[in-house]
Enzyme design. Structure first.
Site, PDB file in Angstrom:
ATOM      1  N   ASP A 141     -13.421  -3.894  -2.659  1.00  0.00           N
ATOM      2  CA  ASP A 141     -13.378  -3.829  -1.194  1.00  0.00           C
ATOM      3  C   ASP A 141     -14.803  -4.030  -0.702  1.00  0.00           C
ATOM      4  O   ASP A 141     -15.710  -3.301  -1.112  1.00  0.00           O
ATOM      5  CB  ASP A 141     -12.864  -2.465  -0.714  1.00  0.00           C
ATOM      6  CG  ASP A 141     -11.455  -2.167  -1.214  1.00  0.00           C
ATOM      7  OD1 ASP A 141     -10.693  -3.130  -1.426  1.00  0.00           O
ATOM      8  OD2 ASP A 141     -11.124  -0.977  -1.390  1.00  0.00           O
TER       9      ASP A 141
ATOM     10  N   ASP B   2       0.867  -1.179   0.000  1.00  0.00           N
ATOM     11  CA  ASP B   2       0.000   0.000   0.000  1.00  0.00           C
ATOM     12  C   ASP B   2       0.903   1.227   0.000  1.00  0.00           C
ATOM     13  O   ASP B   2       1.771   1.368   0.881  1.00  0.00           O
ATOM     14  CB  ASP B   2      -0.898   0.019   1.239  1.00  0.00           C
ATOM     15  CG  ASP B   2      -1.968  -1.060   1.200  1.00  0.00           C
ATOM     16  OD1 ASP B   2      -2.313  -1.497   0.085  1.00  0.00           O
ATOM     17  OD2 ASP B   2      -2.443  -1.472   2.266  1.00  0.00           O
TER      18      ASP B   2
END
Length: 252
Positions: free
Chosen positions: A130, A11
């Site tokens: 997500d 990330d």
């Protein structure tokens, strides 16, 4: 049968690798290019880079980082975050990425998946989803780095992205993200029952046992992990050995 893949996830925020819990409380982990090279040398199968604030802050993912990674890492890698057009995807692929992930932008404009698949081929298009469980037992799709509930049903959206041309789904359980409590097996199996493309499991890896479990109990073809690799709690070599011992096909 596809050999199962171990995929470290990086990330990226402001050019640095970060890690958090349930998408918040981010801490700095290191330089993305250096981190990618370490993972490559350790024997991972693929890498995923997600610029986690690109969509929220309306910034493009950094092409320069992709170029630098491509010069040092010789395994497939996926880049996502802030990809809003065929042109954005083209820049990432030209810089050296093998696949590009779309998430919030695809929810806002589903035709983006179709346009990218027609231009570059489905194998280059990853639908990053997500999702979070709702009180009624269903799962909703979230966007903008997990900040916004779209109200979309996960299974319906998974079907739609594949029909539009996505060649792979990167499925992250927001309930499990960063908790190290194991992957969301129910959610993975539910999505696998309605699509026929490879699925990468994301969110919840806490150790080698979880990496083995997700391949034994779901049809996932890849398992994504961050914290356990970033902090040296688990090695890729030991993970692959445990998978081999369990009779799971891996790339050695």
């Amino acid at each position: 049968m596809l050999k199962k893949r171990i995929i470290p996830c990086l990330d990226v925020k402001d050019g640095r690798v970060v890690k958090g819990v349930n998408f918040v409380n981010l801490t700095d982990v290191g330089d993305p290019v250096d981190t990618a090279r370490v993972y490559y040398e350790a024997g991972c199968d693929e890498l995923v880079f997600l610029d986690i604030t690109a969509t929220h802050e309306q910034r493009d993912t950094t092409v320069e980082m992709v170029r630098r990674v491509a010069n040092q890492v010789f395994i497939p890698f996926t880049v996502g975050g802030g990809i809003r057009s065929v042109g954005d995807m083209n820049r990432m692929l030209k810089a050296g990425a093998d696949k590009v992930a779309v998430n919030s932008s695809a929810v806002a404009n589903p035709q983006l998946i179709k346009e990218c698949a027609e231009k570059f081929g489905s194998q280059c298009v990853v639908a990053a989803i997500d999702a979070k469980k709702e009180t009624d037992g269903s799962w909703h799709v979230y966007v903008a780095g997990g900040r916004k509930d779209t109200g979309k049903d996960l299974l319906q959206w998974a079907r739609e992205v594949v029909e539009l041309g996505a060649g792979e789904i990167l499925l992250t359980s927001m309930d499990k993200d960063g908790t190290k409590s194991g992957f969301d097996l129910d959610m993975l199996n539910a999505v696998a029952s309605v699509v026929d493309v490879p699925i990468i499991a994301s969110g919840g890896a806490g150790g080698i046992a979880h990496m083995v479990e997700v391949f034994e109990k779901t049809p996932a073809t890849g398992a994504l992990a961050a914290s356990i690799f970033h902090y040296g709690e688990v090695s890729i070599k030991d993970t692959k050995q445990a998978m081999t011992d369990a009779g799971i096909e891996v790339r050695l």
